[in-house]
Design an enzyme around this catalytic site. Structure first.
Site: not given
Lengths: 467, 65
Positions: A80, A155, A179
């Site tokens: 990420k 996310s 997330s």
């Protein structure tokens, strides 16, 4: 070599260890797949082929010489884009950090390197792990491989979507209010938010200090346990890092659930959240029955209402996030996407007394959760009560992130794992969540493994991407 | 052109917080953000015991260890 797109981490590791799978050919095959398919899913912000192929060649040389480091050696993964890797940009998917180049590896990233992993690139995220999905950022939002018109959740959007698309077998995400688990739920993969402090948060762009967790996402439970093994451990430079031994997370995976006490937190999805998708509710009840059939002792437990956890967590999140973003919001508000800006402005008017009231209430909520867990080993509940929605369904999109059972375990810091639990009538993934005592990730994995083995859902892949 | 009263009020509130670069569009987001946060704040208890400590507490030794 047959197509390695959907090889699991453990499966690939065995092949690599046995010298039946070349790390170089594995990485090349995944890059070719990403090149061919990612334009439809936007999982990657940046690819790192030169670095990856060097890592893969080094791994291959070491393994051929008999120096196998462990299950991650030669395994491709992606990160990420809020996790620092020295020499690479960490953008947080935002114009604000478009020129930010990391000076050193985050400890979680460094552990992946030390374990011999092969970094393929950096992944799409909601802006600063809060603002998304957004079409007004420098990079497009990731799309759901089960239906590219649907959101992948967030996310950790690119990570979950990339796993479902067969772009890599392992990734790391962050979870401040769900997330990791929400995109795992929407993309039909497995995501663990470990206990607060289990994995270092240093070198990861913060959202809310006291709620942020870093954790692994994979396509099955065993892989997840192996990946947590790599990244868990004490970091003396992370003030929240736990100085506790790291157990062998895979040791008890196949022991089954006979005699384990499983508590169902039914009120979260049957009472506190109204009108959940019936198939999602049914999937959880089926999971409960499967565990009971395998010898688990089932009871129902009650925590405070979901809305209490959400209110407490959202006030803390807003206050802590605003302290991170205040200067940028004052100087460069136009450089945020609309969703991120709105979410982050929520902290602007909070009073100190409100923040402290929330943190004092947090203690009460944690004590209530501890009491509810006193007589059980693991709890089962929903991750989300709805499958993913379409990007253009603005009404559902506005509500869907509020219809999750995620924040309670950011507030309490307990480990929580989302695993696949079937499909909606529209072919979108459903999920179930297992929750443990602090630092009892191994027990969570054990129960989830029993469910996964019984259900078989982790073996499914998006039809358009199956080869 | 002068702001309408509601926009003027929002702009004043934002400026008081140092958020003086928010556009009209941003002010709409600011308003929605505040409204959402108010809903959460209304749920916080007002009867916590005076001596109840926050969940996160300061430890004097932490930085020295």
């Amino acid at each position: 070599m047959s197509d390695p797109a959907f090889l699991g981490l453990a499966e690939a590791a065995e092949l690599i260890r046995a010298k039946k799978l070349s790390p170089v050919e594995y990485a090349q095959a995944l890059f070719a797949r990403i090149e061919r398919r990612d334009a439809a899913y936007n999982c990657f912000i940046a690819l790192t082929p030169e670095r990856a192929l060097k890592s893969a060649r080094d791994a291959e040389t070491e393994i051929m010489a008999g120096r196998w480091r462990g299950p991650l050696h030669g395994i491709p993964y992606a990160l990420k884009d809020i996790i620092d890797v020295a020499g690479l940009p960490t953008t947080a998917h935002s114009k604000i950090l478009a020129d930010n180049v990391a000076q050193q590896d985050a400890p979680a990233a460094a552990r992946m390197v030390a374990a011999g992993g092969v970094l393929l690139g950096k992944l799409a995220t909601h802006e600063f792990a809060i603002g998304g999905p957004s079409f007004d950022l420098p990079w497009p939002p990731a799309r759901n491989p089960w239906n590219r018109n649907c959101i992948p959740g967030g996310s950790t959007s690119g990570g979950a979507a990339g796993l479902a698309a067969g772009f890599f077998p392992a990734t790391l995400g962050s979870d401040t209010g769900g997330s990791i688990r929400n995109p795992a739920s929407f993309c039909g993969i497995t995501g663990m938010k470990p206990t607060y402090g289990r994995v270092s948060r240093r070198g990861v762009v913060p959202l809310a200090f006291s709620l942020d967790h870093v954790g692994p996402l994979t396509r099955n439970v065993r892989d997840n346990a192996l990946l947590l093994q790599v990244i868990a451990g004490h970091d003396p430079q992370d003030p929240a890092s736990a100085d506790r031994p790291v157990p062998d997370y895979a040791a008890d995976l196949d022991r089954g659930v006979k005699g384990l006490k499983v508590g169902v937190i039914r009120h979260f999805y049957a009472q506190d959240l109204k009108r959940g998708a019936p198939e999602q509710v049914a999937a959880i009840e089926t999971a409960v029955t499967m565990l009971a059939d395998r010898g688990a002792r089932i009871s129902e437990i009650a925590l405070p209402p979901l809305a209490d956890f959400n209110a407490c967590g959202q006030v803390i999140l807003a206050a802590e996030a605003y302290s991170v973003h205040e200067a940028w919001l004052k100087e460069r508000p136009q450089d945020y996407g609309a969703r991120g800006r709105e979410r982050l402005l929520a902290g602007a008017t909070l009073r100190v007394a409100d923040y402290l009231r929330a943190t004092r209430w947090r203690r009460t909520l944690c004590e209530a959760a501890a009491a509810a867990f006193k007589d059980i080993d693991v709890a089962i509940t929903a991750t989300s009560v709805d499958p993913a929605c379409r990007f253009d369904d603005t009404a559902t999109l506005a509500a869907i992130y509020g219809r999750q059972v995620l924040m309670p375990f950011n507030v309490t810091g307990q480990p929580a794992l989302s695993v696949p639990a079937g499909f909606s009538k529209d072919g979108l993934p459903l999920s179930v969540q297992f929750v443990g005592h602090p630092f009892a990730e191994a027990t969570v994995y054990r129960v989830a493994q029993a469910y996964e083995a019984a259900s078989g859902w982790a073996d499914r892949h998006p039809p358009d991407l199956a080869v | 052109m002068a702001d309408d009263p509601k926009t003027a009020e929002l702009r004043g509130a934002a400026r008081a917080l140092g958020l003086d670069r928010l556009t009209d569009e941003h002010l709409g987001q600011f308003e929605r953000a505040m409204a959402a946060m108010q809903r959460h704040l209304q749920r916080l208890p007002r009867d916590l015991p005076p001596a109840q400590e926050p969940a996160m507490i300061f430890c004097a030794m932490a930085a020295f260890e």
